[in-house]
Design an enzyme around this catalytic site. Structure first.
Site, short mmCIF file in Angstrom:
data_model
loop_
_atom_site.label_atom_id
_atom_site.label_comp_id
_atom_site.label_asym_id
_atom_site.label_seq_id
_atom_site.Cartn_x
_atom_site.Cartn_y
_atom_site.Cartn_z
N GLU A 55 -47.47 -70.43 -88.81
CA GLU A 55 -48.24 -69.54 -87.93
C GLU A 55 -48.54 -68.20 -88.62
OE1 GLU A 55 -47.86 -70.19 -84.04
OE2 GLU A 55 -48.93 -68.39 -83.42
N ASP B 192 -40.47 -68.02 -80.45
CA ASP B 192 -41.12 -69.19 -79.82
C ASP B 192 -40.74 -70.47 -80.54
OD1 ASP B 192 -42.24 -67.08 -78.56
OD2 ASP B 192 -44.26 -67.39 -79.32
N ASP C 193 -38.27 -59.56 -81.06
CA ASP C 193 -37.83 -60.50 -82.11
C ASP C 193 -38.22 -60.01 -83.50
OD1 ASP C 193 -40.54 -61.15 -81.67
OD2 ASP C 193 -40.23 -63.32 -81.73
C1 GLA Z 1 -45.24 -63.98 -78.91
C2 GLA Z 1 -44.67 -64.16 -80.30
C3 GLA Z 1 -43.15 -64.02 -80.29
C4 GLA Z 1 -42.72 -62.73 -79.58
C5 GLA Z 1 -43.41 -62.60 -78.24
C6 GLA Z 1 -43.13 -61.28 -77.57
O1 GLA Z 1 -44.84 -65.02 -78.07
O2 GLA Z 1 -45.01 -65.41 -80.82
O3 GLA Z 1 -42.66 -64.05 -81.61
O4 GLA Z 1 -42.95 -61.62 -80.39
O5 GLA Z 1 -44.82 -62.74 -78.36
O6 GLA Z 1 -41.77 -61.16 -77.28
#
Ligand code: GLA
Length: 391
Positions: free
Chosen positions: A166, A178, A37
């Site tokens: 965050e 997320d 992402d």
């Molecule tokens: C965490 C981060 C996401 C993403 C995942 C790995 O969950 O919060 O933004 O980078 O790791 O895919």
């Protein structure tokens, strides 16, 4: 629902009346597109049926009094104290309070009112398990504050605000996946997001397929720095590859062929990290067509390949996750199994034929317990709606 009764009772005891509202925001599981992402790639998560719930009522003061039922702790903060990360009495905010306070901070930065409230929250998304418990807290509080503020936001804007909290307040350099899944989840659907354009669509969950989540019970801390190191390696790769590919701005812009040609120019570790990303973006580009064609077999293979890549190239797995994925992949009815989320512990995501999902879960739990000596938690999840006001 038990968790809502629980926070309602605590609210009643602490504040002397019933809460006016209850909001919920889910965790997520990701099926394909891991650690891409923040490289402008594609991700395929679903919001799950585990969530953070917040019971809340407006107050006339600008203070927010907050009880974290899961920690049996309280905190009080206001727009004046949050830039300092302190409570109104000057003491530092406890770590759990950084997430709601970070949301208030991000809202204020964007000139959206986060008025004072009394609130109690609890979550059944296990913390540090790779299911985005922090994003679910952020989105639950964004939902609470828009309810009280009388303003609304498109769900993607809510996701971006959660990410801002965050990144800039809590200090974890996460991507958008997320918060996006927690904000935009749709019942029974997978979500396909282009992390560059932020365009997204939903894809139906393949018929007769269950998503099984297997929790190793190993817990990690995202803030531990490994995550941010992976991001830095990707940035270094882009910087170095620009010498030959001046137009690229992210690893998304590098094809597998180009990468194979140029990988030798990168330091060994950077090259491994970047190869995972380039190949994982290639895998995730195939997801939609495979799912539409009902080719779950191939889709599951891509999940298995993703696990190997996260283990050997990106190096974010751990022995327990490897055992969990290996056993799952050997079981009847399992199409694909891999670690989900950031890694370093937490859960695997498994695609399993519906009629075999119960037996699969039991055999997986037994096998893991025998090898690791720890009782895992394994459950069949349902793709759920994103953040919402329940009352
Ligand atoms: C965490 C981060 C996401 C993403 C995942 C790995 O969950 O919060 O933004 O980078 O790791 O895919």
């Amino acid at each position: 629902m038990k968790i809502i009764d629980h926070i309602t009772n605590i609210f009643q005891e602490k504040f002397g009346s019933a809460p006016v509202h209850v909001a919920r925001a889910p965790g997520r599981v990701n099926l394909l597109g891991e650690h891409v992402d923040y490289n402008d790639g594609f991700v395929l998560p679903a919001a799950i049926d585990r969530a953070t719930y917040v019971a809340f009522s407006p107050t006339d003061s600008d203070q927010t009094q907050l009880v974290a039922a899961d920690f049996d702790q309280a905190a009080v903060f206001s727009p004046r104290t949050i830039p300092l990360k302190t409570q109104t009495d000057g003491s530092p905010l406890p770590e759990w309070a950084l997430y709601p306070a970070g949301v208030m901070w991000a809202l204020n930065e964007d000139h959206l009112q986060a008025r004072g409230m009394n609130a109690v929250y609890a979550s059944d998304v296990p913390r540090g398990s790779g299911l985005s418990s922090s994003a679910s807290v952020e989105l639950a509080f964004i939902t609470a504050w828009w309810t009280l503020g009388g303003w609304t936001l498109p769900s993607m804007q809510s996701a971006l605000l959660g990410q801002k909290a965050e990144n800039q307040y809590v200090g974890v350099n996460c991507g958008i996946m997320d918060q996006f899944a927690s904000a935009c989840g749709v019942e029974n659907r997978l979500l396909l997001l282009d992390c560059r354009s932020l365009e997204w669509k939903t894809i139906p969950l393949p018929e007769n397929i269950s998503i099984v989540i297997a929790d190793t019970k190993v817990r990690r801390k995202l803030t531990s720095g490994e995550y941010n190191k992976r991001r830095a390696a990707c940035e270094e790769a882009v910087h170095l590859l620009k010498q030959d590919l001046p137009d690229i701005t992210a690893l998304r812009d590098v094809s597998v062929e180009e990468f194979n040609r140029l990988a030798g120019k990168l330091p060994a570790e950077v090259s491994k990290r970047a190869r995972h990303v380039v190949e994982e973006i290639e895998r995730s580009k195939q997801a939609e067509a495979l799912l539409e064609a009902g080719n779950i077999l191939r889709f599951g293979e891509l999940m298995n390949e993703c696990h190997v890549s996260l283990r050997d190239l990106y190096e974010v797995s751990c022995p327990e996750l490897n055992v969990m994925a290996r056993i799952a992949q050997s079981l009847e009815g399992c199409y694909g199994a891999r670690l989900t989320g950031a890694g370093f512990g937490g859960c695997t995501a498994n695609l399993v034929a519906c009629e075999q999902a119960e037996e699969f879960s039991q055999s997986l739990a037994k096998g893991y317990q025998v090898e690791i000596g720890v009782q895992p938690e394994i459950y069949i999840t349902r793709a759920s709606n994103g953040a919402e006001l329940l009352k």
